[in-house]
Design a protein around this motif. Structure first.
Motif, PDB file in Angstrom:
ATOM      1  N   PRO A   1     -11.669 -10.586  -9.851  1.00 44.71           N
ATOM      2  CA  PRO A   1     -11.411 -10.089  -8.504  1.00 44.71           C
ATOM      3  C   PRO A   1      -9.957 -10.304  -8.101  1.00 44.71           C
ATOM      4  O   PRO A   1      -9.288 -11.205  -8.604  1.00 44.71           O
ATOM      5  N   LEU A   2      -9.477  -9.470  -7.191  1.00 42.68           N
ATOM      6  CA  LEU A   2      -8.143  -9.616  -6.645  1.00 42.68           C
ATOM      7  C   LEU A   2      -8.223 -10.226  -5.258  1.00 42.68           C
ATOM      8  O   LEU A   2      -9.173  -9.982  -4.510  1.00 42.68           O
ATOM      9  N   ARG A   3      -7.219 -11.014  -4.912  1.00 38.58           N
ATOM     10  CA  ARG A   3      -7.116 -11.484  -3.547  1.00 38.58           C
ATOM     11  C   ARG A   3      -6.752 -10.314  -2.640  1.00 38.58           C
ATOM     12  O   ARG A   3      -6.138  -9.332  -3.078  1.00 38.58           O
ATOM     13  N   SER A   4      -7.105 -10.430  -1.371  1.00 35.61           N
ATOM     14  CA  SER A   4      -6.920  -9.312  -0.451  1.00 35.61           C
ATOM     15  C   SER A   4      -5.467  -8.920  -0.270  1.00 35.61           C
ATOM     16  O   SER A   4      -5.161  -7.785   0.105  1.00 35.61           O
ATOM     17  N   ASN A   5      -4.526  -9.843  -0.546  1.00 40.52           N
ATOM     18  CA  ASN A   5      -3.111  -9.532  -0.361  1.00 40.52           C
ATOM     19  C   ASN A   5      -2.427  -9.055  -1.638  1.00 40.52           C
ATOM     20  O   ASN A   5      -1.203  -8.903  -1.677  1.00 40.52           O
ATOM     21  N   ARG A   6      -3.207  -8.812  -2.698  1.00 41.31           N
ATOM     22  CA  ARG A   6      -2.618  -8.351  -3.959  1.00 41.31           C
ATOM     23  C   ARG A   6      -2.031  -6.956  -3.764  1.00 41.31           C
ATOM     24  O   ARG A   6      -2.637  -6.090  -3.126  1.00 41.31           O
ATOM     25  N   GLN A   7      -0.864  -6.705  -4.331  1.00 41.77           N
ATOM     26  CA  GLN A   7      -0.169  -5.435  -4.162  1.00 41.77           C
ATOM     27  C   GLN A   7      -0.656  -4.398  -5.176  1.00 41.77           C
ATOM     28  O   GLN A   7      -0.780  -4.689  -6.371  1.00 41.77           O
ATOM     29  N   VAL A   8      -0.932  -3.190  -4.672  1.00 43.35           N
ATOM     30  CA  VAL A   8      -1.312  -2.062  -5.520  1.00 43.35           C
ATOM     31  C   VAL A   8      -0.412  -0.883  -5.167  1.00 43.35           C
ATOM     32  O   VAL A   8       0.155  -0.820  -4.073  1.00 43.35           O
ATOM     33  N   THR A   9      -0.297   0.048  -6.105  1.00 40.72           N
ATOM     34  CA  THR A   9       0.482   1.261  -5.860  1.00 40.72           C
ATOM     35  C   THR A   9      -0.469   2.437  -5.728  1.00 40.72           C
ATOM     36  O   THR A   9      -1.234   2.736  -6.653  1.00 40.72           O
ATOM     37  N   TYR A  10      -0.418   3.092  -4.558  1.00 38.76           N
ATOM     38  CA  TYR A  10      -1.331   4.214  -4.274  1.00 38.76           C
ATOM     39  C   TYR A  10      -0.538   5.338  -3.617  1.00 38.76           C
ATOM     40  O   TYR A  10       0.168   5.110  -2.627  1.00 38.76           O
ATOM     41  N   ALA A  11      -0.646   6.526  -4.184  1.00 38.42           N
ATOM     42  CA  ALA A  11       0.073   7.701  -3.671  1.00 38.42           C
ATOM     43  C   ALA A  11       1.563   7.422  -3.546  1.00 38.42           C
ATOM     44  O   ALA A  11       2.223   7.825  -2.571  1.00 38.42           O
ATOM     45  N   GLY A  12       2.094   6.709  -4.540  1.00 40.35           N
ATOM     46  CA  GLY A  12       3.514   6.428  -4.573  1.00 40.35           C
ATOM     47  C   GLY A  12       3.974   5.329  -3.637  1.00 40.35           C
ATOM     48  O   GLY A  12       5.181   5.062  -3.529  1.00 40.35           O
ATOM     49  N   GLU A  13       3.059   4.668  -2.955  1.00 45.17           N
ATOM     50  CA  GLU A  13       3.411   3.617  -2.002  1.00 45.17           C
ATOM     51  C   GLU A  13       2.796   2.291  -2.428  1.00 45.17           C
ATOM     52  O   GLU A  13       1.653   2.237  -2.886  1.00 45.17           O
ATOM     53  N   GLU A  14       3.551   1.216  -2.289  1.00 43.95           N
ATOM     54  CA  GLU A  14       3.032  -0.113  -2.605  1.00 43.95           C
ATOM     55  C   GLU A  14       2.477  -0.758  -1.340  1.00 43.95           C
ATOM     56  O   GLU A  14       3.161  -0.811  -0.317  1.00 43.95           O
ATOM     57  N   LEU A  15       1.232  -1.225  -1.407  1.00 40.24           N
ATOM     58  CA  LEU A  15       0.589  -1.827  -0.257  1.00 40.24           C
ATOM     59  C   LEU A  15      -0.443  -2.849  -0.697  1.00 40.24           C
ATOM     60  O   LEU A  15      -0.819  -2.912  -1.867  1.00 40.24           O
ATOM     61  N   ARG A  16      -0.885  -3.649   0.277  1.00 42.62           N
ATOM     62  CA  ARG A  16      -1.931  -4.642  -0.016  1.00 42.62           C
ATOM     63  C   ARG A  16      -3.237  -3.926  -0.319  1.00 42.62           C
ATOM     64  O   ARG A  16      -3.534  -2.866   0.228  1.00 42.62           O
ATOM     65  N   VAL A  17      -4.028  -4.573  -1.185  1.00 44.31           N
ATOM     66  CA  VAL A  17      -5.275  -3.926  -1.568  1.00 44.31           C
ATOM     67  C   VAL A  17      -6.232  -3.799  -0.386  1.00 44.31           C
ATOM     68  O   VAL A  17      -6.990  -2.825  -0.298  1.00 44.31           O
ATOM     69  N   ASP A  18      -6.212  -4.755   0.557  1.00 45.49           N
ATOM     70  CA  ASP A  18      -7.104  -4.620   1.706  1.00 45.49           C
ATOM     71  C   ASP A  18      -6.653  -3.516   2.660  1.00 45.49           C
ATOM     72  O   ASP A  18      -7.464  -2.934   3.386  1.00 45.49           O
ATOM     73  N   ALA A  19      -5.347  -3.178   2.654  1.00 43.27           N
ATOM     74  CA  ALA A  19      -4.862  -2.066   3.472  1.00 43.27           C
ATOM     75  C   ALA A  19      -5.266  -0.725   2.872  1.00 43.27           C
ATOM     76  O   ALA A  19      -5.297   0.294   3.578  1.00 43.27           O
ATOM     77  N   LEU A  20      -5.572  -0.732   1.587  1.00 46.69           N
ATOM     78  CA  LEU A  20      -5.995   0.501   0.923  1.00 46.69           C
ATOM     79  C   LEU A  20      -7.316   1.017   1.483  1.00 46.69           C
ATOM     80  O   LEU A  20      -7.583   2.228   1.454  1.00 46.69           O
ATOM     81  N   GLU A  21      -8.136   0.112   2.007  1.00 43.09           N
ATOM     82  CA  GLU A  21      -9.438   0.518   2.546  1.00 43.09           C
ATOM     83  C   GLU A  21      -9.317   1.577   3.639  1.00 43.09           C
ATOM     84  O   GLU A  21     -10.203   2.416   3.816  1.00 43.09           O
ATOM     85  N   GLU A  22      -8.226   1.523   4.403  1.00 48.85           N
ATOM     86  CA  GLU A  22      -8.050   2.458   5.508  1.00 48.85           C
ATOM     87  C   GLU A  22      -7.758   3.876   5.027  1.00 48.85           C
ATOM     88  O   GLU A  22      -7.842   4.822   5.809  1.00 48.85           O
ATOM     89  N   ARG A  23      -7.430   4.046   3.766  1.00 54.22           N
ATOM     90  CA  ARG A  23      -7.008   5.352   3.248  1.00 54.22           C
ATOM     91  C   ARG A  23      -8.027   5.982   2.302  1.00 54.22           C
ATOM     92  O   ARG A  23      -7.762   7.046   1.742  1.00 54.22           O
ATOM     93  N   ILE A  24      -9.118   5.352   2.105  1.00 55.93           N
ATOM     94  CA  ILE A  24     -10.075   5.853   1.117  1.00 55.93           C
ATOM     95  C   ILE A  24     -11.441   6.108   1.751  1.00 55.93           C
ATOM     96  O   ILE A  24     -11.746   5.622   2.833  1.00 55.93           O
ATOM     97  N   ASP A  25     -12.227   6.892   1.066  1.00 57.10           N
ATOM     98  CA  ASP A  25     -13.602   7.149   1.478  1.00 57.10           C
ATOM     99  C   ASP A  25     -14.535   6.582   0.422  1.00 57.10           C
ATOM    100  O   ASP A  25     -14.431   6.938  -0.762  1.00 57.10           O
TER     101      ASP A  25
END
Length: 401
Positions: free
Chosen positions: A203-227
């Motif tokens: 598992p990843l911690r909630s503050n782990r950085q991921v790259t999505y749609a060319g932008e780097e963000l926290r994995v927990d912030a990714l939830e707001e952009r996905i279905d």
């Protein structure tokens, strides 16, 4: 269990006298109410003396590493404990609280189970689990050092050392390693596992950085952009999203965001799982990671019932031998004799305590069966039969003790 300790007779790492002491100590870890050397010597009939057991742990010349490998070899001779490629190797650590400051590796550690910093020892374990069995493989004691000491082993170093031992020396065939978010933070561990052609899930911690749609963000912030998509897995309802993404320090991995529907009594219903198993079905990833609870059961059982934290020995070698014998005791309890009257029930026991309770019932059952079938025998014969429940001290062992 006592009959299972006879497997020690095949261990080349032990002399005949040492086998006697190993049987006694393992029996004491299972049966004695006090799991210290003194308690085992007092409560297990053939222990003879505290001094003899203490010498076995601290002075006798025997190789506990070879003993451990022989234990694992023995487990492969039995269908119920034989490992396979479909199994899992779980890496995790546990804190055992201590009162004194003379025991090996003692220090201040944060205990997630207690939610606080405690004075104790930190043991890193590797554990095998599949759908039919579970048992410890090996361990390392983590010792804190001064921040200025750059040469001491970190937890990550010890975890990689464990993987090397399991792959190069022991040869565990399990295809997949499981670990928690702490170990997933070290990119070197997944890379080391992959170097042996094995897979991993963590598992990843909630503050782990991921790259999505060319932008780097926290994995927990990714939830707001996905279905997410609702799916039922093993009678549990999840809201799932998955995609291959770059994750900081890990590179391209399969990321699974899974939120389990709960009644509000679970602290972390959302899991961010990463794995190098890019093409594996999402349900397989979630089911696989669910196997990690087996090591938590081992920690709980060992602390409550096998004296994991009760060792008072103040030498590195003595403490190490205590932990190796504890792993042997835990493993032998998992063995079900083919002739066991309660074998089916015992093999389905979810915890070590339940397993031990069934073993005790079986011993009483066998004793009562003997009384029923031998109503013409006297009290001396009955006492002899009862005596067979204990590990006997051989004449040779008594002399050498």
């Amino acid at each position: 269990f006592l009959s299972c300790t006879r497997v020690f007779d095949e261990f080349e790492s032990l002399s005949p006298a040492q086998r006697h002491h190993a049987k006694t100590y393992a029996t004491g870890l299972v049966a004695a109410s006090n799991k210290t050397v003194a308690g085992i010597a007092r409560e297990v009939l053939p222990a003879n003396s505290k001094r003899a057991l203490n010498k076995f742990l601290t002075e006798y010349d025997w190789d506990e590493q070879q003993f451990n490998h022989e234990r694992l070899e023995e487990l492969q001779k039995h269908g119920e404990t034989r490992w396979s490629t479909d199994g899992y190797i779980i890496l995790d650590d546990t804190i055992t609280e201590k009162a004194g400051d003379e025991v090996p590796g003692v220090g201040h550690f944060y205990d997630h189970a207690e939610g606080d910093t405690v004075w104790g020892q930190d043991l890193i374990y590797a554990f095998y689990a599949d759908n039919k069995t579970a048992y410890p493989l090996t361990f390392r004691l983590y010792e804190k050092q001064d921040e200025d000491d750059q040469d001491h082993d970190t937890k990550y170093d010890l975890a990689r050392e464990i993987v090397t031992e399991l792959e190069e020396e022991v040869g565990v065939p399990a295809d997949t390693y499981l670990f928690d978010s702490w170990f997933a933070h070290d990119s070197g561990l997944p890379e080391h596992i992959e170097s042996y052609g094995k897979d991993w899930i963590g598992p990843l911690r909630s503050n782990r950085q991921v790259t999505y749609a060319g932008e780097e963000l926290r994995v927990d912030a990714l939830e707001e952009r996905i279905d997410t998509v609702e799916r039922d897995i093993d009678d549990e309802t999840y809201h799932i999203w998955t995609k291959k993404l770059p994750v900081s320090q890990l590179g391209d991995v399969k990321l699974v965001i899974a939120e389990k529907e709960t009644d509000g009594d679970e602290d972390n219903p959302i899991k961010y799982l990463a794995t190098n198993k890019i093409d594996a079905p999402t349900a397989h990833i979630i089911r696989s990671y669910g196997m990690r609870w087996r090591i938590e059961t081992f920690f709980e059982d060992s602390k409550q019932d096998l004296g994991l934290g009760d060792c008072e020995l103040q030498t590195d070698g003595g403490a190490s031998r205590h932990w190796h014998l504890l792993m042997a005791a835990y493993s032998l309890v998992r063995l079900d004799p083919d002739s066991s009257a309660l074998g089916t029930v015992r093999s389905k026991a979810s915890s070590l305590r339940a397993n031990l309770e069934h073993s005790l019932k079986e011993a009483v059952y066998n004793l009562l069966s003997w009384v029923r079938d031998n109503d013409d025998r006297g009290i001396d014969d009955l006492m002899t039969e009862i005596d067979h429940l204990f590990v006997h001290s051989t004449a040779e062992a008594s002399v050498q003790s």
